[in-house]
Motif scaffolding. Structure first.
Motif, PDB file in Angstrom:
ATOM      1  N   GLY A  72       0.823  -1.205   0.000  1.00  6.41           N
ATOM      2  CA  GLY A  72       0.000   0.000   0.000  1.00  6.41           C
ATOM      3  C   GLY A  72       0.851   1.247   0.000  1.00  6.41           C
ATOM      4  N   GLY A  73       1.926   1.248   0.770  1.00  3.14           N
ATOM      5  CA  GLY A  73       2.818   2.395   0.797  1.00  3.14           C
ATOM      6  C   GLY A  73       3.492   2.633  -0.541  1.00  3.14           C
ATOM      7  N   GLN A  74       3.885   1.535  -1.217  1.00  4.96           N
ATOM      8  CA  GLN A  74       4.502   1.674  -2.532  1.00  4.96           C
ATOM      9  C   GLN A  74       3.528   2.260  -3.542  1.00  4.96           C
ATOM     10  OE1 GLN A  74       6.017  -2.183  -3.530  1.00  4.96           O
ATOM     11  NE2 GLN A  74       7.563  -2.192  -1.912  1.00  4.96           N
ATOM     12  N   SER A  75       2.276   1.800  -3.503  1.00  6.73           N
ATOM     13  CA  SER A  75       1.269   2.322  -4.434  1.00  6.73           C
ATOM     14  C   SER A  75       1.020   3.799  -4.189  1.00  6.73           C
ATOM     15  CB  SER A  75      -0.039   1.535  -4.278  1.00  6.73           C
ATOM     16  OG  SER A  75       0.157   0.164  -4.579  1.00  6.73           O
ATOM     17  N   LEU A  76       0.906   4.187  -2.919  1.00  4.90           N
ATOM     18  CA  LEU A  76       0.696   5.589  -2.598  1.00  4.90           C
ATOM     19  C   LEU A  76       1.917   6.421  -2.981  1.00  4.90           C
ATOM     20  CD1 LEU A  76      -1.016   5.181   0.887  1.00  4.90           C
ATOM     21  CD2 LEU A  76      -2.119   5.891  -1.247  1.00  4.90           C
ATOM     22  N   GLY A  77       3.089   5.849  -2.805  1.00  4.57           N
ATOM     23  CA  GLY A  77       4.308   6.551  -3.200  1.00  4.57           C
ATOM     24  C   GLY A  77       4.359   6.807  -4.698  1.00  4.57           C
ATOM     25  N   ALA A  78       3.884   5.848  -5.489  1.00  2.00           N
ATOM     26  CA  ALA A  78       3.846   6.032  -6.941  1.00  2.00           C
ATOM     27  C   ALA A  78       2.892   7.158  -7.317  1.00  2.00           C
ATOM     28  CB  ALA A  78       3.431   4.730  -7.624  1.00  2.00           C
ATOM     29  N   LEU A  79       1.712   7.202  -6.648  1.00  2.72           N
ATOM     30  CA  LEU A  79       0.775   8.286  -6.909  1.00  2.72           C
ATOM     31  C   LEU A  79       1.363   9.625  -6.479  1.00  2.72           C
ATOM     32  CD1 LEU A  79      -2.556   6.612  -5.702  1.00  2.72           C
ATOM     33  CD2 LEU A  79      -1.903   7.136  -8.064  1.00  2.72           C
ATOM     34  N   LEU A  80       2.105   9.623  -5.387  1.00  2.00           N
ATOM     35  CA  LEU A  80       2.731  10.850  -4.901  1.00  2.00           C
ATOM     36  C   LEU A  80       3.732  11.389  -5.924  1.00  2.00           C
ATOM     37  CD1 LEU A  80       3.142  12.861  -2.592  1.00  2.00           C
ATOM     38  CD2 LEU A  80       4.825  11.280  -1.611  1.00  2.00           C
ATOM     39  N   ARG A  81       4.494  10.502  -6.554  1.00  2.00           N
ATOM     40  CA  ARG A  81       5.455  10.944  -7.576  1.00  2.00           C
ATOM     41  C   ARG A  81       4.730  11.557  -8.780  1.00  2.00           C
ATOM     42  NH1 ARG A  81       7.964   6.248  -5.677  1.00  2.00           N
ATOM     43  NH2 ARG A  81       6.999   4.946  -7.291  1.00  2.00           N
ATOM     44  N   VAL A  82       3.628  10.942  -9.171  1.00  2.00           N
ATOM     45  CA  VAL A  82       2.853  11.486 -10.294  1.00  2.00           C
ATOM     46  C   VAL A  82       2.298  12.863  -9.940  1.00  2.00           C
ATOM     47  CG1 VAL A  82       0.815  11.161 -11.745  1.00  2.00           C
ATOM     48  CG2 VAL A  82       2.264   9.207 -11.197  1.00  2.00           C
ATOM     49  N   ALA A  83       1.795  13.003  -8.713  1.00  2.00           N
ATOM     50  CA  ALA A  83       1.237  14.279  -8.288  1.00  2.00           C
ATOM     51  C   ALA A  83       2.302  15.376  -8.281  1.00  2.00           C
ATOM     52  CB  ALA A  83       0.608  14.145  -6.901  1.00  2.00           C
ATOM     53  N   ASN A  84       3.488  15.049  -7.794  1.00  2.00           N
ATOM     54  CA  ASN A  84       4.572  16.035  -7.786  1.00  2.00           C
ATOM     55  C   ASN A  84       4.992  16.412  -9.203  1.00  2.00           C
ATOM     56  OD1 ASN A  84       5.608  16.858  -5.054  1.00  2.00           O
ATOM     57  ND2 ASN A  84       5.608  14.635  -4.749  1.00  2.00           N
ATOM     58  N   ASP A  85       5.014  15.426 -10.082  1.00  2.00           N
ATOM     59  CA  ASP A  85       5.373  15.710 -11.476  1.00  2.00           C
ATOM     60  C   ASP A  85       4.342  16.640 -12.120  1.00  2.00           C
ATOM     61  OD1 ASP A  85       6.957  15.158 -13.962  1.00  2.00           O
ATOM     62  OD2 ASP A  85       5.035  14.322 -14.617  1.00  2.00           O
ATOM     63  N   MET A  86       3.062  16.369 -11.872  1.00  2.00           N
ATOM     64  CA  MET A  86       2.011  17.241 -12.408  1.00  2.00           C
ATOM     65  C   MET A  86       2.155  18.657 -11.854  1.00  2.00           C
ATOM     66  SD  MET A  86      -1.584  15.196 -12.537  1.00  2.00           S
ATOM     67  CE  MET A  86      -1.914  13.962 -13.801  1.00  2.00           C
ATOM     68  N   ARG A  87       2.421  18.761 -10.569  1.00  2.00           N
ATOM     69  CA  ARG A  87       2.553  20.079  -9.954  1.00  2.00           C
ATOM     70  C   ARG A  87       3.716  20.850 -10.567  1.00  2.00           C
ATOM     71  NH1 ARG A  87       5.182  22.838  -5.952  1.00  2.00           N
ATOM     72  NH2 ARG A  87       3.886  24.229  -4.656  1.00  2.00           N
ATOM     73  N   ASP A  88       4.855  20.180 -10.773  1.00  2.00           N
ATOM     74  CA  ASP A  88       6.009  20.849 -11.380  1.00  2.00           C
ATOM     75  C   ASP A  88       5.678  21.362 -12.775  1.00  2.00           C
ATOM     76  OD1 ASP A  88       7.478  20.337  -9.127  1.00  2.00           O
ATOM     77  OD2 ASP A  88       8.489  18.568  -9.947  1.00  2.00           O
ATOM     78  N   ARG A  89       4.953  20.565 -13.519  1.00  2.00           N
ATOM     79  CA  ARG A  89       4.594  20.976 -14.875  1.00  2.00           C
ATOM     80  C   ARG A  89       3.633  22.164 -14.866  1.00  2.00           C
ATOM     81  NH1 ARG A  89       5.511  17.128 -19.055  1.00  2.00           N
ATOM     82  NH2 ARG A  89       6.622  15.283 -18.309  1.00  2.00           N
ATOM     83  N   LEU A  90       2.726  22.165 -13.908  1.00  2.00           N
ATOM     84  CA  LEU A  90       1.783  23.284 -13.808  1.00  2.00           C
ATOM     85  C   LEU A  90       2.486  24.582 -13.440  1.00  2.00           C
ATOM     86  CD1 LEU A  90      -1.201  21.569 -11.993  1.00  2.00           C
ATOM     87  CD2 LEU A  90      -1.311  22.685 -14.210  1.00  2.00           C
ATOM     88  N   LEU A  91       3.563  24.487 -12.685  1.00  2.00           N
ATOM     89  CA  LEU A  91       4.251  25.677 -12.207  1.00  2.00           C
ATOM     90  C   LEU A  91       5.241  26.243 -13.219  1.00  2.00           C
ATOM     91  CD1 LEU A  91       4.880  24.761  -8.465  1.00  2.00           C
ATOM     92  CD2 LEU A  91       3.300  26.476  -9.378  1.00  2.00           C
ATOM     93  N   ASP A  92       5.518  25.504 -14.300  1.00  3.77           N
ATOM     94  CA  ASP A  92       6.430  26.070 -15.296  1.00  3.77           C
ATOM     95  C   ASP A  92       5.679  27.086 -16.148  1.00  3.77           C
ATOM     96  OD1 ASP A  92       5.065  24.806 -17.352  1.00  3.77           O
ATOM     97  OD2 ASP A  92       6.451  23.120 -17.470  1.00  3.77           O
ATOM     98  N   ALA A  93       6.344  27.659 -17.099  1.00  2.67           N
ATOM     99  CA  ALA A  93       5.751  28.766 -17.873  1.00  2.67           C
ATOM    100  C   ALA A  93       4.986  28.298 -19.100  1.00  2.67           C
ATOM    101  CB  ALA A  93       6.860  29.728 -18.306  1.00  2.67           C
ATOM    102  N   ASN A  94       4.874  26.996 -19.297  1.00  2.00           N
ATOM    103  CA  ASN A  94       4.216  26.489 -20.497  1.00  2.00           C
ATOM    104  C   ASN A  94       2.700  26.511 -20.337  1.00  2.00           C
ATOM    105  OD1 ASN A  94       6.663  25.925 -21.772  1.00  2.00           O
ATOM    106  ND2 ASN A  94       6.839  23.980 -20.682  1.00  2.00           N
ATOM    107  N   PRO A  95       1.968  26.479 -21.455  1.00  7.68           N
ATOM    108  CA  PRO A  95       0.509  26.407 -21.376  1.00  7.68           C
ATOM    109  C   PRO A  95       0.057  25.124 -20.707  1.00  7.68           C
ATOM    110  CG  PRO A  95       1.218  27.062 -23.579  1.00  7.68           C
ATOM    111  CD  PRO A  95       2.443  26.613 -22.833  1.00  7.68           C
ATOM    112  N   LEU A  96      -1.212  25.085 -20.328  1.00  5.29           N
ATOM    113  CA  LEU A  96      -1.770  23.936 -19.619  1.00  5.29           C
ATOM    114  C   LEU A  96      -2.135  22.813 -20.582  1.00  5.29           C
ATOM    115  CD1 LEU A  96      -4.126  25.603 -17.013  1.00  5.29           C
ATOM    116  CD2 LEU A  96      -2.006  24.396 -16.583  1.00  5.29           C
TER     117      LEU A  96
END
Length: 584
Positions: free
Chosen positions: A311-335
């Motif tokens: 369960g921790g590994q699965s949640l960790g994988a989702l956490l990595r995806v969420a962080n990646d999405m957040r980084d992309r949203l914070l860059d200067a590129n369009p959505l």
């Protein structure tokens, strides 16, 4: 929007991708993490509701309402020479035109027609708001409103009506962004500057429109804009406030007569481009980052608690995806980080045409009535229905027709039962008796021939007349509609607005692979399919968030449209309809 630009579409794609991630997390957290699951469910609700109040404000008679009419392309909200708007009026998305009135003295909403709006929201029809209207919500099937936007017209301040000013000020805390309208004849007077200071206390995002630019020369306009920008810097210093020059009256007139050059000359298109970029990239980016911040916090806490277990590994994988999405949203590129590259540049115009079309309309033939479903399916359905209606009469009374029908082997199974739905039992009994008798004779012969095994030698429906009608109609209808596009015919827009099924798109390609209209047809249909997929995913999200009340009709019917676009109308396929489905 500029060709190829689609910031609102990109935002919706990003929002739905974030929603999918949050729902994945919710399913994981529901197994043993009830508190964190509840927090994730709150995020699903926020993503489903996604409401944004964009208020148009200013002093009376600055052209606020005319500007809103120009943006939606309809002379809908009441305007006039005297101060008119007296009640906050919000435009929001709805499957059809209608108005809901919220009153101070009632918990129930009153529904009225759009053409009755003047009697409730204007100083003429409702002086001093004597009818105690808190808000009028106007529902329209307009794509600008489709993605959670509430476009709000407020009463002008500075008129003789104190009640109007109070209504306008009362709404400010609910506004997420403001369009402040002034005009070239008296730009940013002292009262307007005080109003801007009040607005700044409640709203962080402000745009200014200088209206009525058709009243001055280019040189005079340049001087006015310079003055407005200087005053804004002094009044709301530190807050970036873009200024746009518009003639709302000319913009509305150009849009009503479908004059793109006139729209551009009015300044409306530049303003709309900036507004679309803001709604998608600034507002949308901030909203989604806040959602992901909360999700990351929940996932991080839960992953630590779960430890190294699966369960921790699965949640960790989702956490990595969420962080990646957040980084992309914070860059200067369009959505657009979640979208696959489109094969060809497209605009939102085709989606707009598709969203504005009524989902209940059909049209037979290129010169018939307005279409929205697959036009070839519609033509086939009408052709086979007309054939059945005529054949029902002949089969019931004409003995020659009955014998010919029996000799042909009758209809195929699907069309047999489709015919049964419109034919009376008496007519079926008279018309089908010779065919049943022929079947009896064939079975008797098989019994008498003493073959081992016996051969029936009878296959019904091989030469189905209804199937022939469908094939002939398909080819004629396809060529007819393609000719409309290729020649720029009267009903070209109708053909492109309609949502073709994949079978008949293939027929179009086979009928005219090099035709001038095929590429335009394919581009338009790609937009229709994209809009349908978006509506289906939004419907699923709102249902998951238990927010049925905010599901609009297009979203609720999206699954039906999607199936029709994939496999075609059932009536055009000879498919049996259930007793409650004849109204499809």
């Amino acid at each position: 929007m500029k060709p190829g630009a689609s910031p609102l579409r990109d935002y919706v794609a990003a929002r739905l991708e974030v929603a999918d991630l949050v729902r994945d997390a919710l399913r994981k957290l529901q197994a043993g993490r009830p508190a964190d699951a509840a927090a994730a469910n709150e995020l699903v609700v926020k993503l489903a509701e996604d409401r944004f109040n964009l208020a148009v404000v200013g002093e009376f008679k600055r052209g606020k309402t005319t500007l809103m009419n120009a943006v939606i392309g309809r002379d809908l909200l009441p305007t006039g020479v005297l101060p008119l708007t007296s009640v906050v009026t919000a435009l929001r998305y709805g499957a059809s035109d209608g108005v809901r009135l919220r009153r101070r003295d009632s918990t129930f909403e009153q529904q009225i027609r759009v053409d009755q709006l003047r009697d409730y929201v204007t100083e003429v029809g409702n002086p001093g708001n004597e009818k105690a209207i808190l808000e009028a919500q106007v529902e329209l099937p307009h794509p600008f409103l489709r993605r959670g936007l509430h476009f709000v017209d407020t009463p002008g301040v500075g008129s003789a009506s104190r009640q109007n000013a109070e209504n306008a000020y009362r709404f400010l805390p609910q506004a997420d962004a403001v369009i402040f309208v002034t005009s070239v004849d008296s730009p940013l007077g002292e009262a307007e500057e005080r109003y801007l200071l009040d607005i700044r206390e409640h709203v962080a995002r402000l745009m200014v429109v200088v209206n009525k630019v058709d009243m001055v020369t280019a040189q005079e306009l340049s001087e006015v804009l310079t003055y407005v920008e200087q005053r804004l810097a002094e009044v709301v210093g530190g807050l970036e406030v873009p200024v746009y020059a518009v003639s709302a009256r000319h913009a509305l007139e150009a849009r009503l007569r479908r004059d793109p050059a006139g729209e551009a000359a009015s300044g409306l298109l530049e303003f709309e481009d900036a507004l679309g970029e803001f709604l998608a990239n600034e507002r949308g980016r901030t909203f989604l980052v806040r959602i992901l911040d909360r999700l990351i916090s929940v996932l991080g806490r839960s992953a630590i608690s779960a430890g190294a277990a699966d369960g921790g590994q699965s949640l960790g994988a989702l956490l990595r995806v969420a962080n990646d999405m957040r980084d992309r949203l914070l860059d200067a590129n369009p959505l657009a980080f979640v979208q696959a590259a489109a094969p060809t540049p497209r605009t939102d115009a085709a989606i707009e045409r598709a969203l504005l079309a009524s989902s209940d309309s059909t049209r037979g033939g290129a010169a018939g009535r307005r279409m929205t479903g697959c036009p070839v399916c519609s033509d086939q359905s009408q052709a086979v229905f007309s054939f059945f209606a005529q054949w029902q009469h002949e089969l019931a009374i004409d003995r020659v027709a009955q014998q010919a029908f029996a000799a042909s082997g009758g209809f195929c199974p699907a069309h047999t039962w489709q015919f049964q739905q419109i034919a009376a039992p008496q007519d079926l009994s008279a018309g089908y008796a010779p065919l049943v008798k022929m079947a009896q004779e064939a079975v008797a012969r098989a019994a008498d021939e003493r073959q081992d095994p016996p051969e029936l030698g009878l296959i019904l429906g091989d030469d189905c007349a209804a199937c022939r009608i469908l094939r002939e109609t398909e080819r004629a209808s396809t060529l007819d509609h393609l000719r409309e596009i290729g020649e720029g015919g009267t009903h070209e827009r109708d053909v492109l607005e309609a949502s073709w099924c994949l079978r008949h798109l293939r027929s179009a390609l086979e009928a005219a692979p090099d035709g001038p209209g095929v590429r335009r047809l394919l581009d338009a249909q790609a937009e229709h399919l994209e809009a349908t997929a978006e509506d289906m995913r939004t419907y699923s999200l709102k249902r998951a968030a238990l927010r049925r009340g905010i599901i609009n009709t297009r979203e609720a019917d999206a699954w039906r449209r999607g199936l029709i676009q994939l496999v075609g109308e059932r009536a055009a396929r000879g498919v049996l309809l259930g007793p409650d489905e004849a109204a499809w």
